[in-house]
Each structure stands twice: as structure tokens, then as C-alpha cells.
Design an enzyme around this catalytic site. Sequence first.
Site, PDB file in Angstrom:
ATOM      1  N   GLU A   1       0.825  -1.225   0.000  1.00 41.19           N
ATOM      2  CA  GLU A   1       0.000   0.000   0.000  1.00 41.19           C
ATOM      3  C   GLU A   1       0.853   1.265   0.000  1.00 41.19           C
ATOM      4  O   GLU A   1       0.489   2.285   0.586  1.00 41.19           O
ATOM      5  CB  GLU A   1      -0.978   0.018   1.188  1.00 41.19           C
ATOM      6  CG  GLU A   1      -1.861  -1.189   1.305  1.00 41.19           C
ATOM      7  CD  GLU A   1      -2.533  -1.583  -0.003  1.00 41.19           C
ATOM      8  OE1 GLU A   1      -2.777  -0.702  -0.831  1.00 41.19           O
ATOM      9  OE2 GLU A   1      -2.796  -2.777  -0.198  1.00 41.19           O
ATOM     10  N   GLY A   2       1.978   1.198  -0.659  1.00 39.81           N
ATOM     11  CA  GLY A   2       2.901   2.326  -0.722  1.00 39.81           C
ATOM     12  C   GLY A   2       3.957   2.184   0.352  1.00 39.81           C
ATOM     13  O   GLY A   2       3.643   2.224   1.540  1.00 39.81           O
TER      14      GLY A   2
END
Length: 571
Positions: free
Chosen positions: A429-430
Site C-alpha cells: 500500500e505504498g
Amino acid sequence: MSYRAPVDDHAFLLEHVVGLEQVRATAMFEDATPDLTQAILLEAGKMCEEVIAPVNRAGDLDPTHLENGVVRTAAGYIEAYTAIAEGGWVGMNARPENGGMGLPIALTTSVNEMMSGACLALQLVPMMSQGQIEALEHHASDDLKARFLPKLISGEWNGTMNLTEPQAGSDVGALTTKAEDNGDGTYAITGQKIYISWGDSDVVQNVCHLVLARMPGAPTGTKGISLFLVPKRIPDDAGNPGVANSLNVVSLEHKMGLHGSPTCVMQYSGATGWLVGPEGGGMAAMFTMMNNARLGVGAQGVGIAHAAYNYALAYAVDRKQGRVARQGGGTIVDHADVRRMLMSMKADSYAARAIALSCAIAIDMAAATDDATWAARAAFLTPIAKAFGTEIGQSVANTGIQVHGGMGFIEETGAAQFVRDVRVTAIYEGTNGIQAMDLVGRKLMDGGEAAFALLEEIEKQAEASRGRFPNMAGAVWDAAESLREATEWMVGQSDVDERFAGAFPYLMAWGRVLGGHLQLTTALADTPGGARERLARFYIKRLLPEYTGHLTHATEGAKGLFDMSIEELQA
């Protein structure tokens, strides 16, 4: 050693520290009464302790596997997930008109954190579905909502997101998956995606994939990307899973941890999909899901931290070794260094939990009031909640092994599983580096307005607390003022490399200062001399000062980072 859900901490934070009363004062969330909140926390905690936590080790020791093209999950996973779905936990914050409970994201975050601590591999199923539900609620057509949302919200089907490709990791704009118009309102999706959490399983009837793809003639880069909903089985007219779609699981990744969670390589071969949102609007629609997931991943880090603390504390209370100066039970919990580790684990977990819930409150207030100030705060806190929560998860899990000593390095204790499971949270998610760059980049594009507003609140609260807690209040005020100066420095840098070079330590300084602020708020709300006040004092005196090193690093800029050539680095 068993998992104990932190129900009391969540209840205290929501009611006395982060401001759930503001949320329930709005028309959107007026049904989230204190009684309902407490009942939900208690019931969720019970489910986590009695149903979900017992399957955690099974997923690690007997991993999910691919059998004749079908993903088979670990023993007990089907029953545990069924309890999650039938309890309504997947659709907690989904809109009531779609079959959800319409509860605040703050309460959902509390429940998700407890599920993460109980079994992170399994908690990924509802978390991914919740993100997809939100994306569809905001961007899908009414027909798509009617066709897919009820089954996603009930938990009968689960959702995934498909961004990454072998040649396109964080550079999503380099993807090559294509979408061709079938002429009947659907599209043929062709391409391969990797790292797809719960891309297939035997715990649900159908899997709904949100897939980023590019239409013929679309611009290069992210502007040419569209989003499509591609189910494993195409729903029939009655809304039940129908014929198999043209997609399959190529393989499952062999991972460091999260062995109970199937991470799939997905192949789409002209699979039928529906456009979600406008053509070329894929990234905007997917970011709705990603931002939901970023807060969720931060809570995952906190959940693992709490579980690792549970295990370490239970071991320390039981393990007899050496002599101690203080009177006690004769176990290692009475050793000063072990006590230092346990106190740090507990204080850090509480601080990271408070930051995540503060972020969730801002999201709820933005949704309920449509106030741009709350939206800006939510946006600013999201990368901090994600990165700081997962860094604390790693740190606490690692310390948990140290408390166990040699036995922590032995797999049978279960302490090592937490380290392996939590490690990916700093990546997916980053990555945390991307979160930090987002913080000093997009989130400071307002000239630091959102940051300065938050620092103003921290300093005001510290000033108001000097009468009761002069030393703690003074330390928090000094930390906030130093962070203000560092923020001014960041805002003043026109060269993006100057900001990016110190982005990660800058974010960690924010985590430390926000943690100190929320610990001080907790001490003010606690009974005089209470356990929470004493924990706050430990955090503020011993852990908060780390902000000074972070800010020194943050404001050094890029000088020195590129002073060595690649050849010198390789020497």
C-alpha cells in the site's frame, strides 16, 4: 500464550482522547452511541480472542497452497472467516442503503486492529473488501453497485485490488494490462498482475478484482489508466456466482511471512470486466481504495505490535532466570532491562494506536461535515498513521523476540512469526518511503497550513496542561516547537531532493510528537496517578526525545547523500 484484545484501550481512546464524541454529534453518525460502541468493541474482542487468534499459527505452519488450480486455505480459516462475515464485520462502515452498518471508520479501525493482532493473514480479507466497497460506493454505476455491493458487504464475496505488474511496481503508470471494449457495456481485460492478496480462496463464493488497465489509444502514464471490476465468476441474473471468467491464478508467492494469506500471480485472458468511474479515471478511483487501505495497514502494524507484546509479557512473567534486585516473583519481568523493553513496547503500541484512531476521526469528520479543514487533516495524518504504525509494528515485534531471548529465535514460541508477518506492512500500500515523500511533497503543498494547524493545537494543549503536568507538558511543547521549525525548513525547500532526503526521519518525528501529544491527552483524562498517566510519563520522558535525532537528520537535506560514487558504494 494467548492473544488478549485491547478493548479497554480502544474504548478509552475513542471516548476520552481522540474525540469520537465529535463524530457521533453529526447526523451521519448519531447512531454510534457510547453503548453501541462499547458493545461492538466487546463483541469484536471476544471474536478475536476465541475464534480468530486460534487459527493464527495454523496459517503459518500449514500455509495456504494451490491445489489443481484451486487455492486451499489453512485449517480453521473457513470457519474463522465465516464468523467475521456472519457477524457483519466486513460491512461496518459501508453505507446503510447498500446493506452496511454505516458506522464510523474510527470504530472499524479499532475492530480491524484487533483482528490484525489475532490473525493478520486472515484480517486482510475484510480489509481489502472494505476498501473495494468504499471505491464502488464512490465511483461505480448504480447497476454495478446493485450487482456487487450486497455480496461484498455480507462477506459472501471478497474484493482485491490489482495494480502491480512484473515490470511496474510503484511506477503504476508503466502497466501494460489492456482493456478492449466488447460493445455491450463490458470490456475484455488481458494482462498479468502480481502480489494480489487473497486473489483466490476457498473461504468465499466469489472474488471481485479491481483491475487497473489501459484502453487502446489511451495516453501513456497514469492519465491513461482506467479501473475495471473483474469477478472470478460472472454473476447471473439472480446475483449468484455464474460462469467462470477468463482468469486464473498462475502461482502463489513464497513469502517471508503471512503464510496463511494467498498472494497470487493473476492472469487475465480476455476476462469480462466493467468500467468503474470514467475512462482514464482509474487512479482517482483506485486511490479511494488505497487511502482506506493505508490507514488499515497502519492499524495492522499496531495490531501485530500488541500481539507481540502479549506474547513477550506472558513469557517474561513466567520465565525464571537470574537474580533481581527488586522484590518480585523471581521471573525476568523483574529485570530492569526486560521491564524497559516491555514498557517501550506497550507505550509505543498505545501511541501508534492513538495516531491511527486520530486519523480515522478526521476521516469521519470530513465525511460527516464536508469540511475542507477536516479533509486536509485526514490527508495529512494518513501517511503518518500508515508509516509510523508499521514501523512501530516492526520495532515492537523485534523487541518481543529479544524479551524471549534464545527462545524468541526458536519458531515454536511463535514470537518470530510476528516479525515475519509484520514486515510487509512497511512495503505494501505504498512503501514507508513513499508515504514520507507524500508527506513532505503533496501534503505540504498548502504551504504547511494543515501541519501548522495541528502543531498549534498540540502547543495549546501543552500550555493548558502545564499546571497539572509541568514537565510532561513542557517536553511536548518543546517537541512541537522544534517540529514547527523543521516544517518551516521543509516548506522553504524548492529542490524536491532536499525534502525527500529527510522525508522519512521527518515523518518519524511527527509520529513521536503526535504520540507525545496523545499520551499527554491520555494522562489528563486518566485518574490521577493512574496506570495510563504513568505510561504517558514513560513515553514522554524516554521515547519522545528521539524526535531530536529525527529532525537533525530531516533538515540536513540532500548534501552528503550523493557524495560517494556508485563505485565507492560498491567498494
